[in-house]
Scaffold this motif. Structure first.
Motif, short mmCIF file in Angstrom:
data_model
loop_
_atom_site.label_atom_id
_atom_site.label_comp_id
_atom_site.label_asym_id
_atom_site.label_seq_id
_atom_site.Cartn_x
_atom_site.Cartn_y
_atom_site.Cartn_z
N GLY A 1 -0.28 4.49 2.89
CA GLY A 1 -0.05 5.52 1.89
C GLY A 1 1.36 5.65 1.39
O GLY A 1 1.61 6.37 0.41
N TYR B 1 4.02 13.05 -3.50
CA TYR B 1 3.18 14.22 -3.25
C TYR B 1 2.84 15.05 -4.49
O TYR B 1 1.87 15.82 -4.47
N ARG C 1 1.47 16.25 -8.19
CA ARG C 1 0.31 15.94 -9.02
C ARG C 1 0.55 16.50 -10.41
O ARG C 1 1.06 17.62 -10.56
N GLY D 1 1.08 11.73 -6.29
CA GLY D 1 0.45 11.73 -4.97
C GLY D 1 -1.05 11.59 -5.02
O GLY D 1 -1.68 11.66 -6.09
N GLU D 2 -1.65 11.40 -3.86
CA GLU D 2 -3.09 11.24 -3.75
C GLU D 2 -3.80 12.55 -4.11
O GLU D 2 -3.48 13.61 -3.55
#
Length: 314
Positions: free
Chosen positions: A23, A82, A84, A261-262
């Motif tokens: 990640g 991190y 979004r 970020g994810e």
């Protein structure tokens, strides 16, 4: 019979690949030598009171990774994005602002297990290897270590800027007890004449490459329950940053098209980010429930209520 170890270059390439697979968007390697070039600047910062509200910081330990862990020889440093694009503090009608790094689970609980698993896998390949996981809480100059590992430079807002990938990222380090070939360090900064971050700071806590914690909003909403000076209290009320502050990063041109970020980890819905200020929790039980397993859990409910009172005037 002597123990056979893998080729250092091949082992380093494998470690980087594993870090990226877990990640981290960027991963680099740096020697754990003392930060000799930072000594004068850090000593001046402490002498001017920079650490007064951050008593856990010690210049001697910060300047030498081996003061933290004597076996340290090489650091694997990772950049974990991190932010979004859909998670914008203050976007919900009437809401207050909470820093993007607080949107989602506690990042320590995300990064530390991943680095620990990476360490276990590395030990299986390199018999006798020792290591230490560091994510934010250890007295380590992580941004300088990241620059030494070639990930980017420390910007005028003092945060690491990973070039066009921006600054919205956590840093995690894995200190290793073996010497591995280091990456090319990032020795130049690319902020130029830009002062966008300095101009955007609500409380004028920033000077070029220098932060004054005594004027930083994050200090008083996260780090300490001390009463902020009147100018900082006014900046809190005007800016409506209730936990942390992203103003300098929002203004930075390097964050125009950053790494995001994810979605499954960061930027998830929470009443803290979507409720109107008047409806935010003020009770201890509510606060504990809403901050469970988040990085905001370190903030006591009485601290949260004091911040709300400074911002809302009640």
């Amino acid at each position: 019979m002597p123990v056979e170890h893998p080729d250092p270059l091949a082992f380093k390439a494998w470690l980087r690949s594993e870090a990226l697979s877990s990640g981290f968007a960027l991963a680099g390697f740096a020697p754990c030598d003392p930060f000799a070039t930072e000594a004068d600047r850090l000593q001046t910062w402490f002498r001017d009171g920079g650490g007064a509200l951050l008593p856990y910081l010690d210049p001697g330990t910060l300047l030498d990774p081996r003061a933290l862990w004597p076996q340290a020889r090489t650091a694997l440093v990772g950049f974990f994005p991190y932010a979004r694009p859909e998670a914008v503090p203050g976007a919900a009608p009437g809401s207050l602002k909470l820093s993007r790094y607080l949107w989602g689970p506690d990042y320590h609980a995300v990064l530390k297990p991943r680095l620990a698993r990476l360490m276990e896998a590395a030990q299986a390949r390199w018999p006798g290897l020792e290591g230490r996981v560091c994510v934010d809480t250890a007295p380590l100059l992580e941004r300088q270590l990241a620059a030494r590992a070639g990930l980017g430079w420390q910007g005028k807002h003092t945060l690491l800027i990973a070039g066009k990938d921006g600054s919205w990222g956590f840093l995690g380090a894995l200190l290793l007890s073996v010497d591995l070939p280091p990456d090319e360090p990032f020795t130049a900064e690319h902020c130029g004449s830009c002062t966008a971050c300095l101009d955007a700071c609500p409380s004028e806590a920033l000077a070029p490459f220098r932060l004054d914690p005594a004027r930083c909003l994050t200090t008083y909403t996260i780090e300490t329950e001390a009463e902020p000076p009147a100018p900082v209290a006014r900046a809190l009320a005007a800016s409506r940053w209730a936990a942390g502050c992203d103003a300098c990063q929002e203004a930075c041109p390097w964050n125009r098209a950053p790494l995001w970020g994810e979605p499954g980890l960061w930027g998830g819905p929470s009443p803290l980010h979507t409720r109107a200020a008047a409806d935010l929790p003020r009770g201890a039980a509510q606060w504990r429930k809403l901050t469970r397993r988040t990085a905001l859990r370190r903030v006591r409910d009485r601290h949260w209520r004091a911040t709300l009172a400074r911002i809302l005037g009640s």
